[in-house]
Design a protein around this motif. Sequence first.
Motif, short mmCIF file in Angstrom:
data_model
loop_
_atom_site.label_atom_id
_atom_site.label_comp_id
_atom_site.label_asym_id
_atom_site.label_seq_id
_atom_site.Cartn_x
_atom_site.Cartn_y
_atom_site.Cartn_z
N THR A 34 36.42 75.76 47.36
CA THR A 34 35.12 76.38 47.62
C THR A 34 34.48 75.78 48.88
OG1 THR A 34 32.88 76.81 46.78
CG2 THR A 34 33.94 74.78 46.03
N PRO A 35 33.88 76.63 49.69
CA PRO A 35 33.18 76.11 50.88
C PRO A 35 31.74 75.71 50.57
CG PRO A 35 33.14 78.49 50.91
CD PRO A 35 33.94 78.09 49.69
N HIS A 36 31.35 75.74 49.32
CA HIS A 36 29.93 75.60 48.97
C HIS A 36 29.49 74.19 48.55
CE1 HIS A 36 29.46 79.80 49.57
NE2 HIS A 36 30.41 80.08 48.68
N ILE A 37 30.37 73.22 48.70
CA ILE A 37 29.93 71.83 48.51
C ILE A 37 29.31 71.41 49.84
CG2 ILE A 37 30.67 69.44 48.12
CD1 ILE A 37 32.91 70.59 46.32
N VAL A 38 28.02 71.09 49.80
CA VAL A 38 27.32 70.80 51.06
C VAL A 38 27.11 69.31 51.30
CG1 VAL A 38 26.21 73.06 51.15
CG2 VAL A 38 25.03 71.16 50.03
N ALA A 39 27.26 68.48 50.29
CA ALA A 39 27.11 67.04 50.47
C ALA A 39 27.70 66.32 49.27
CB ALA A 39 25.64 66.67 50.64
N LEU A 40 28.08 65.07 49.50
CA LEU A 40 28.59 64.20 48.46
C LEU A 40 27.89 62.85 48.60
CD1 LEU A 40 32.38 64.94 48.99
CD2 LEU A 40 31.00 65.72 47.06
N ALA A 41 27.47 62.28 47.49
CA ALA A 41 26.84 60.97 47.52
C ALA A 41 27.50 60.07 46.49
CB ALA A 41 25.34 61.08 47.23
N HIS A 42 28.19 59.04 46.97
CA HIS A 42 28.79 58.06 46.08
C HIS A 42 27.66 57.15 45.61
CE1 HIS A 42 32.26 54.97 45.51
NE2 HIS A 42 32.03 55.66 44.42
N ILE A 43 27.49 57.02 44.31
CA ILE A 43 26.39 56.22 43.78
C ILE A 43 26.87 54.77 43.70
CG2 ILE A 43 24.67 55.97 41.95
CD1 ILE A 43 24.60 58.67 43.55
N THR A 44 26.56 54.03 44.77
CA THR A 44 27.00 52.65 44.91
C THR A 44 25.77 51.75 44.90
OG1 THR A 44 26.94 52.88 47.32
CG2 THR A 44 29.03 53.35 46.24
N GLY A 45 25.86 50.59 45.56
CA GLY A 45 24.72 49.68 45.64
C GLY A 45 23.47 50.42 46.11
N GLY A 46 22.38 50.21 45.45
CA GLY A 46 21.14 50.94 45.74
C GLY A 46 20.95 52.11 44.80
N GLY A 47 21.99 52.41 44.02
CA GLY A 47 21.89 53.45 43.00
C GLY A 47 21.43 54.79 43.53
N PHE A 48 20.72 55.51 42.70
CA PHE A 48 20.25 56.85 43.03
C PHE A 48 19.21 56.85 44.14
CE2 PHE A 48 21.91 57.09 38.74
CZ PHE A 48 22.67 58.24 38.77
N PRO A 49 18.21 55.95 44.11
CA PRO A 49 17.15 56.01 45.12
C PRO A 49 17.64 55.80 46.55
CG PRO A 49 16.46 54.63 43.28
CD PRO A 49 17.90 54.96 43.07
N ASP A 50 18.68 54.99 46.74
CA ASP A 50 19.17 54.73 48.09
C ASP A 50 20.26 55.70 48.53
OD1 ASP A 50 17.42 52.63 48.25
OD2 ASP A 50 18.95 51.06 48.20
N VAL B 1 26.57 67.99 45.87
CA VAL B 1 25.41 68.82 46.16
C VAL B 1 25.87 70.22 46.56
CG1 VAL B 1 23.33 69.06 47.58
CG2 VAL B 1 24.16 66.78 46.95
N ALA B 2 25.25 71.21 45.94
CA ALA B 2 25.51 72.62 46.25
C ALA B 2 24.20 73.38 46.16
CB ALA B 2 26.51 73.21 45.26
N SER B 3 24.09 74.47 46.90
CA SER B 3 22.88 75.28 46.78
C SER B 3 22.90 75.99 45.43
CB SER B 3 22.79 76.30 47.92
OG SER B 3 23.86 77.20 47.84
N GLU B 4 21.72 76.28 44.90
CA GLU B 4 21.61 76.89 43.57
C GLU B 4 22.44 78.16 43.42
OE1 GLU B 4 20.93 77.53 39.71
OE2 GLU B 4 20.41 75.70 40.78
N PRO B 5 22.43 79.07 44.39
CA PRO B 5 23.23 80.29 44.21
C PRO B 5 24.74 80.05 44.10
CG PRO B 5 21.66 80.58 46.00
CD PRO B 5 21.62 79.13 45.62
N ASN B 6 25.19 78.88 44.59
CA ASN B 6 26.63 78.59 44.58
C ASN B 6 27.01 77.50 43.57
OD1 ASN B 6 27.21 80.39 46.80
ND2 ASN B 6 26.10 78.92 48.05
#
Length: 170
Positions: A59-75, A127-132
Amino acid sequence: LASSGVHSNGYSLVRSIVKHAGLAWNATAPFARDLSLAKALLTPTRIYVKPLLAALKATPHIVALAHITGGGFPDNLPRVLPSGLGVALDLSAFNPPPVFRWLAEKGDIAQSEMLRAFNCGIGMAVVASEPNADEVEAALRAVGEKPVRIGEIIEARDAERVATRGTLAL
């Protein structure tokens, strides 16, 4: 996407909690009775490359990836979003594995600090947009993942880019 455990985050805090709990590293893990404390806490970090590459091809609809490492979700979540956008996390959407409940309890760690110090069971945010979103979720399921929707993208000032609703099941 689920983590395999603590991964490589917050080990100074983990060591402090283990010391405070008075447990030996070879003691039975209170949250995983079939493992020693050391083995349970040192579960290898899950590597997401293969399933994510397969999903990205599907799918071309993955727009971002965030590895939850040091700093957790807020960072980590704001790093993959443009200025002016943030995330509203629904903490009731996922259940942290028992290791995180144990750490929170034995360390008397507030929810906000748990979210900053640990992945709380979510190792990778996709991360993906809601429609996708359904298509992205299907692509991840097709490669053996069990994705959980944990939030939505929102407008946010730079200082407050991760909002939470609900509580972690700790």
